[in-house]
Enzyme design. Sequence first.
Site, PDB file in Angstrom:
ATOM      1  N   ILE A  37       3.493  11.749   2.304  1.00  0.00           N
ATOM      2  CA  ILE A  37       2.236  11.021   2.098  1.00  0.00           C
ATOM      3  C   ILE A  37       1.624  10.644   3.446  1.00  0.00           C
ATOM      4  O   ILE A  37       2.320  10.224   4.363  1.00  0.00           O
ATOM      5  CB  ILE A  37       2.502   9.737   1.260  1.00  0.00           C
ATOM      6  CG1 ILE A  37       3.141  10.096  -0.081  1.00  0.00           C
ATOM      7  CG2 ILE A  37       1.230   8.924   1.065  1.00  0.00           C
ATOM      8  CD1 ILE A  37       2.326  11.019  -0.955  1.00  0.00           C
ATOM      9  N   ASP A  38       0.300  10.770   3.548  1.00  0.00           N
ATOM     10  CA  ASP A  38      -0.377  10.390   4.789  1.00  0.00           C
ATOM     11  C   ASP A  38      -1.057   9.022   4.645  1.00  0.00           C
ATOM     12  O   ASP A  38      -0.894   8.350   3.625  1.00  0.00           O
ATOM     13  CB  ASP A  38      -1.361  11.475   5.248  1.00  0.00           C
ATOM     14  CG  ASP A  38      -2.521  11.697   4.278  1.00  0.00           C
ATOM     15  OD1 ASP A  38      -2.802  10.822   3.424  1.00  0.00           O
ATOM     16  OD2 ASP A  38      -3.171  12.750   4.384  1.00  0.00           O
ATOM     17  N   VAL A  39      -1.815   8.622   5.646  1.00  0.00           N
ATOM     18  CA  VAL A  39      -2.439   7.289   5.651  1.00  0.00           C
ATOM     19  C   VAL A  39      -3.481   7.126   4.548  1.00  0.00           C
ATOM     20  O   VAL A  39      -3.853   6.004   4.212  1.00  0.00           O
ATOM     21  CB  VAL A  39      -3.071   6.957   7.026  1.00  0.00           C
ATOM     22  CG1 VAL A  39      -2.001   6.902   8.103  1.00  0.00           C
ATOM     23  CG2 VAL A  39      -4.162   7.946   7.385  1.00  0.00           C
TER      24      VAL A  39
END
Length: 131
Positions: free
Chosen positions: A14-16
């Site tokens: 998962i990214d920001v």
Amino acid sequence: MKTSIQIEVRPTEIDVMGHVNNAKYLEYMEWSREDWYNKAGLPFDVFVEMGMGTVTANININYRKEAKLGQKLTVSTEPVRKGRSSYVLKHEIYNESGELVADAEVVNVVIDLKARKSVPLPEALAKQFES
């Protein structure tokens, strides 16, 4: 032959923005490609025995819908077309609701491992593109 694998989105993917990072989709597709080669009877060691390898030359990916933590995804791989030394595999990623998350066409090239130059597709690989 069309194959598919099932994966669950992990926290490290998962990214920001709170969804799967774009680069992770390429990994998912690579895992599915590896599964396709294995089910086709063409694992890495078979290519090595022939003095050949495969390299990715181009990937065109479409990001259709975001995937989020914990979702279960299905990643499929199927042969599309072949040339003399190159071939195209199609990938599709679907979520649990059956929605298309991403799709791509990946151009691969068969190379001679010593010369590091393209060579014609081995017969066992070329057969995978017959209807």
